[in-house]
Design a protein around this motif. Sequence first.
Motif, PDB file in Angstrom:
ATOM      1  N   LYS A  50       0.843  -1.197   0.000  1.00 57.84           N
ATOM      2  CA  LYS A  50       0.000   0.000   0.000  1.00 57.84           C
ATOM      3  C   LYS A  50       0.873   1.239   0.000  1.00 57.84           C
ATOM      4  O   LYS A  50       1.742   1.387   0.861  1.00 57.84           O
ATOM      5  N   GLN A  51       0.657   2.081  -0.991  1.00 57.21           N
ATOM      6  CA  GLN A  51       1.390   3.332  -1.170  1.00 57.21           C
ATOM      7  C   GLN A  51       2.910   3.110  -1.180  1.00 57.21           C
ATOM      8  O   GLN A  51       3.670   3.952  -0.739  1.00 57.21           O
ATOM      9  N   GLY A  52       3.331   1.935  -1.646  1.00 57.08           N
ATOM     10  CA  GLY A  52       4.765   1.650  -1.773  1.00 57.08           C
ATOM     11  C   GLY A  52       5.448   1.246  -0.484  1.00 57.08           C
ATOM     12  O   GLY A  52       6.672   1.163  -0.429  1.00 57.08           O
ATOM     13  N   SER A  53       4.669   0.929   0.541  1.00 57.06           N
ATOM     14  CA  SER A  53       5.250   0.653   1.858  1.00 57.06           C
ATOM     15  C   SER A  53       6.142  -0.593   1.881  1.00 57.06           C
ATOM     16  O   SER A  53       7.202  -0.588   2.506  1.00 57.06           O
ATOM     17  N   MET A  54       5.720  -1.662   1.219  1.00 58.50           N
ATOM     18  CA  MET A  54       6.515  -2.892   1.242  1.00 58.50           C
ATOM     19  C   MET A  54       7.816  -2.713   0.460  1.00 58.50           C
ATOM     20  O   MET A  54       8.889  -3.129   0.916  1.00 58.50           O
ATOM     21  N   LEU A  55       7.739  -2.071  -0.691  1.00 56.36           N
ATOM     22  CA  LEU A  55       8.934  -1.833  -1.496  1.00 56.36           C
ATOM     23  C   LEU A  55       9.913  -0.932  -0.736  1.00 56.36           C
ATOM     24  O   LEU A  55      11.117  -1.177  -0.720  1.00 56.36           O
ATOM     25  N   ARG A  56       9.390   0.075  -0.073  1.00 57.30           N
ATOM     26  CA  ARG A  56      10.228   0.971   0.721  1.00 57.30           C
ATOM     27  C   ARG A  56      10.910   0.193   1.848  1.00 57.30           C
ATOM     28  O   ARG A  56      12.091   0.362   2.123  1.00 57.30           O
ATOM     29  N   GLN A  57      10.159  -0.699   2.493  1.00 57.10           N
ATOM     30  CA  GLN A  57      10.715  -1.526   3.571  1.00 57.10           C
ATOM     31  C   GLN A  57      11.824  -2.434   3.039  1.00 57.10           C
ATOM     32  O   GLN A  57      12.869  -2.589   3.684  1.00 57.10           O
ATOM     33  N   LEU A  58      11.608  -3.042   1.869  1.00 53.34           N
ATOM     34  CA  LEU A  58      12.644  -3.885   1.255  1.00 53.34           C
ATOM     35  C   LEU A  58      13.924  -3.092   1.037  1.00 53.34           C
ATOM     36  O   LEU A  58      15.022  -3.563   1.326  1.00 53.34           O
ATOM     37  N   ARG A  59      13.778  -1.881   0.512  1.00 52.62           N
ATOM     38  CA  ARG A  59      14.937  -1.026   0.236  1.00 52.62           C
ATOM     39  C   ARG A  59      15.661  -0.643   1.522  1.00 52.62           C
ATOM     40  O   ARG A  59      16.886  -0.689   1.592  1.00 52.62           O
ATOM     41  N   GLU A  60      14.896  -0.248   2.535  1.00 51.24           N
ATOM     42  CA  GLU A  60      15.503   0.188   3.796  1.00 51.24           C
ATOM     43  C   GLU A  60      16.197  -0.962   4.510  1.00 51.24           C
ATOM     44  O   GLU A  60      17.288  -0.796   5.050  1.00 51.24           O
ATOM     45  N   ASN A  61      15.570  -2.137   4.529  1.00 53.45           N
ATOM     46  CA  ASN A  61      16.150  -3.286   5.231  1.00 53.45           C
ATOM     47  C   ASN A  61      17.406  -3.812   4.556  1.00 53.45           C
ATOM     48  O   ASN A  61      18.319  -4.281   5.224  1.00 53.45           O
ATOM     49  N   SER A  62      17.443  -3.746   3.226  1.00 49.92           N
ATOM     50  CA  SER A  62      18.577  -4.327   2.497  1.00 49.92           C
ATOM     51  C   SER A  62      19.648  -3.301   2.161  1.00 49.92           C
ATOM     52  O   SER A  62      20.808  -3.654   1.968  1.00 49.92           O
TER      53      SER A  62
END
Length: 107
Positions: A50-62
Amino acid sequence: DYVLILQGPAPNRSAAVTAILQAAAQGMDNNECVLKLLVTRSDAGAIIGKQGSMLRQLRENSGISTQVEKNEVAGDRLVHSSGPLLSVMSVARHIMDVLARSAAGAR
């Protein structure tokens, strides 16, 4: 580039992706790795969140770039990650988990 089609239970697909990345990286001078996954439109939505939240989390975590292409290829979308092997493996595991949860929710 190699094209692989993985089918079967989610844990097996995740383990296969990890093993393939490790095997492909053997003998390379640098530690850089590229992962390209072709996923369904609905799976792309789950990866983006939702609103790019998962993709943003992937980027931040990795700490590496992960993109979901807007253009479709035969109705599917390309997910692209590149960076150090361990980071790409981490992104791959997270994506496989997201896909497994998405598939379980669709049942």
